[in-house]
Design an enzyme around this catalytic site. Structure first.
Site, PDB file in Angstrom:
ATOM      1  N   ASP A 275       0.837  -1.194   0.000  1.00 23.71           N
ATOM      2  CA  ASP A 275       0.000   0.000   0.000  1.00 23.71           C
ATOM      3  C   ASP A 275       0.879   1.253   0.000  1.00 23.71           C
ATOM      4  O   ASP A 275       1.864   1.329   0.745  1.00 23.71           O
ATOM      5  CB  ASP A 275      -0.877  -0.027   1.261  1.00 23.71           C
ATOM      6  CG  ASP A 275      -1.911   1.073   1.286  1.00 23.71           C
ATOM      7  OD1 ASP A 275      -2.765   1.090   0.385  1.00 23.71           O
ATOM      8  OD2 ASP A 275      -1.875   1.920   2.198  1.00 23.71           O
TER       9      ASP A 275
ATOM     10  N   GLU B  80      14.109 -15.779  -0.168  1.00 24.59           N
ATOM     11  CA  GLU B  80      14.470 -16.907   0.696  1.00 24.59           C
ATOM     12  C   GLU B  80      13.385 -17.972   0.714  1.00 24.59           C
ATOM     13  O   GLU B  80      13.629 -19.114   1.085  1.00 24.59           O
ATOM     14  CB  GLU B  80      14.637 -16.424   2.154  1.00 24.59           C
ATOM     15  CG  GLU B  80      15.899 -15.709   2.466  1.00 24.59           C
ATOM     16  CD  GLU B  80      15.826 -15.125   3.876  1.00 24.59           C
ATOM     17  OE1 GLU B  80      15.102 -15.673   4.736  1.00 24.59           O
ATOM     18  OE2 GLU B  80      16.462 -14.089   4.092  1.00 24.59           O
TER      19      GLU B  80
HETATM   20  C1  NOJ Z   1      -4.364   3.099  -0.830  1.00 29.68           C
HETATM   21  C2  NOJ Z   1      -5.500   2.165  -0.568  1.00 29.68           C
HETATM   22  O1  NOJ Z   1      -5.814   1.492  -1.733  1.00 29.68           O
HETATM   23  C3  NOJ Z   1      -6.635   3.017  -0.047  1.00 29.68           C
HETATM   24  O2  NOJ Z   1      -7.828   2.304   0.039  1.00 29.68           O
HETATM   25  C4  NOJ Z   1      -6.229   3.587   1.283  1.00 29.68           C
HETATM   26  O3  NOJ Z   1      -7.236   4.456   1.744  1.00 29.68           O
HETATM   27  C5  NOJ Z   1      -4.919   4.355   1.182  1.00 29.68           C
HETATM   28  N1  NOJ Z   1      -3.933   3.659   0.417  1.00 29.68           N
HETATM   29  C6  NOJ Z   1      -4.351   4.600   2.540  1.00 29.68           C
HETATM   30  O4  NOJ Z   1      -3.871   3.419   3.092  1.00 29.68           O
END
Ligand code: NOJ
Length: 599
Positions: free
Chosen positions: A210, A259
């Site tokens: 993310d 790994e």
């Molecule tokens: C990207 C994620 O896809 C989204 O849903 C989220 O709100 C933001 N990152 C923050 O983590």
């Protein structure tokens, strides 16, 4: 449906179809109105029949759910609303038994404010090692209401919030309950390396990272240009996105995943200002894939699609990484709605999907798109949960509309999502888009996806690249991917298609005038007219949503067709197999007869 262990084929992730499961909204086994891991486990056979290679599972970790799980309070625990670690193990085992891999969603840019580290930081006070894991800055006594810089939260409002005692600010690029971690601190590195190992030891097949472009901030935290507003789904440069330092992090992660046996992968959610910058995340010692959102942002026009396709292929080839193709996810409006909604939107969406499935690389499918689900635009304010909605005082509607729980049955509580209703209300007309309503029905979106995905699976290993055919026009294009020819009509007029193959394999809308004669291309896409009786990609019409699958004796054709009017253009897409190549057969129907491909 037969059960099979996950494929031992090397580098499965170079041409996989990966299905995103959003745990809150997929299936609810315990009847609390919110999806859970047991609900997912119970539907794995459905995903196996759809033909997907892997699931990307949005965050399922302990979380107050202020941002639907992207606010993690414990990276090694399961959110109790979703189950526990035993449920996780069972779900993973079932997925693997059905030949489906599982990619977990790692959230390293920020934690929840309920995370032990952040609670300890607040308790410990300014200057403490606990606060050094985050970005705290002193409040300036001369300007107590002016944050340390002009950065704005991606969800709206300032990216800085004061601690309760008013002495310091802390940084949060997203909600105030999602404080950003300080990746200049070695403890943060150690912790995430340990978290990676925790889930790899448990058997996950990889991680979606993310905000993979956000962990490193420019030195000195300088102001952004303009008013500091940056969109999550955008390509604007900012001092907190796509800093070169992020690549050092991934160079430490790659050896860890290597790994482990089983060809496990990292996929980056990395918003960059160009395909070139995105490709940097994919250098051989970094990550395996990065989402390419260019087609999410592209209008449904041949030239725009072609530009995005060319950029992705050229840049990824430079680093030897597979292309990725995405039309929808949990952060963007569903593509049926983006393309105009209704029958036209659906026809375009199906055509675009089949186009993606004809491209070399990896295709991501967001849950529910295989049912033709639209964005739910009229959710009342009182049911909304996306922090974007609240932080902008409703000015931005937010992302709840693409997160409405799936309809599994025509009737019953929450259309079969679960026995206890659904955390967001489903539109009544989703009954006819439920799995029950579409299963086994010729021409349904679900059967179309099953046929298209399984057809693509049968091509595995034969797709070698992309060669544009003819001189592409504004309304249509054709390409050969080494295994088949794919023709797409984006326009509101039929276009002749004779000469690109001998027979049609798959169409999102049936061709006008039936099958295709062999021979060289007859001028498509320059001439819209074609000769009387020639096969043509049709304008919009009732044939639109029908899937056609042909059996081919010695060559293969794959066809996708959609359409639009002048104001709401429609699209069509057709592709064929090159005669010299292998033979394929494809049909739709019940599991035993479901799209079968043979070399
Ligand atoms: C990207 C994620 O896809 C989204 O849903 C989220 O709100 C933001 N990152 C923050 O983590």
């Amino acid at each position: 449906m037969s059960e099979a262990p996950v494929s031992a084929a090397p580098q499965w992730w170079r041409d996989a179809v990966i299905y995103q499961v959003y745990p809150r909204s997929f299936a609810d086994a315990d009847g609390d109105g919110m999806g859970d891991l047991e609900g997912i486990r119970s539907r794995i056979p459905y995903l196996a029949r759809l033909g997907v290679d892997a699931i990307w599972l949005s965050p399922f970790f302990a979380s107050p759910q202020n941002d639907a799980g992207y606010d993690v309070s414990d990276y090694r625990a399961i959110e109790p609303r979703f189950g526990d670690l035993d449920d996780f193990d069972r779900m993973l085992e079932t997925a693997h038994a059905h030949g489906i891999r599982l990619i977990a969603d790692l959230v390293p840019n920020h934690t929840s404010s309920e995370h032990e580290w952040f609670k300890a930081a607040l308790a410990a006070g300014p200057g403490s090692p606990e606060r050094a894991r985050y970005w705290f800055r002193d409040v300036d006594a001369a300007a107590p209401d002016t944050p340390p810089n002009n950065w704005q939260s991606i969800f709206g409002g300032p990216a800085w919030t004061k601690t309760e005692d008013g002495k310091q600010w802390y940084l949060h690029l997203f909600d105030a309950t999602q404080p950003d971690l300080n990746w200049e601190n070695p403890e943060v590195h150690e912790e995430f390396q340990s978290v990676l190992r925790f889930w790899l030891d448990r058997g996950v097949d990889g991680f979606r990272i993310d905000v993979a472009h956000g962990m490193v901030k420019a030195e000195g935290l300088p102001d952004t240009g303009g008013d500091g507003t940056i969109e999550m789904i955008g390509t604007t440069l900012a001092p907190f996105f796509d800093q070169d330092g992020v690549h050092d992090i991934y160079r430490t992660w790659r050896p860890i995943i290597e790994e482990y046996e089983g060809d496990r992968i990292f996929v980056a959610e990395a918003w960059t200002d160009s395909a070139e910058r995105r490709a940097l995340y994919l250098r051989p010692d970094e990550l395996h894939q990065a989402f390419n959102f260019d087609l999410v942002l592209a209008p449904f026009k041949a030239a725009e699609f072609r530009k995005a396709i060319d950029a992705e292929i050229a840049n990824n080839a430079g680093v030897g990484a597979p292309c990725t193709w995405v039309l929808s996810n949990h952060d963007v409006q569903r593509h049926v709605t983006r393309y105009g909604g209704g029958e036209i939107g659906l026809a375009r969406a199906k055509a675009a999907t089949q186009l993606l499935l004809s491209l070399p690389g990896v295709v991501y499918v967001y849950q529910g798109e295989e049912l033709g689900l639209n964005e739910v635009l009229d959710l009342p304010a009182e049911v909304r949960e996306d922090p974007t909605f609240f932080r902008t005082n409703g000015e931005q509607i937010g992302r709840d509309g693409c997160r409405v729980p799936l309809p599994w049955t025509r009737e019953g509580d929450s259309l079969g999502f679960g026995a206890g209703g659904s955390w967001l209300p489903q539109p009544a007309d989703w009954a006819e888009r439920s799995v029950e309503a579409e299963d086994g029905v010729e021409g349904s979106t679900l059967e179309f996806y099953r046929a298209a995905i399984n057809l693509r699976k049968g091509l595995r290993g034969s797709v070698t690249g992309l060669t544009w055919l003819g001189d592409p026009g504004d309304d249509a294009f054709a390409f050969d991917n080494g295994a088949l020819v794919c023709v797409v009509n984006f326009s509101d007029e039929p276009v002749p298609v004779a000469g690109y193959g001998t027979e049609v394999l798959l169409a999102s809308t049936p061709l006008e005038n039936g099958t295709l004669p062999a021979g060289p291309p007859d001028g498509f896409p320059h001439s819209h007219a074609g000769h009387a009786g020639a096969p043509r990609l049709p304008p919009r019409g009732p044939c639109f949503t029908r899937l056609q699958v042909y059996q081919l004796p010695s060559s293969l054709a794959l066809t996708l067709i959609g359409s639009s009017s002048a104001t709401r253009p429609y699209c069509s897409l057709t592709s064929w197999y090159s005669p010299a190549s292998s033979r394929y057969r494809c049909s739709t129907g019940r599991p035993s007869a479901a799209s079968e491909m043979r070399r």
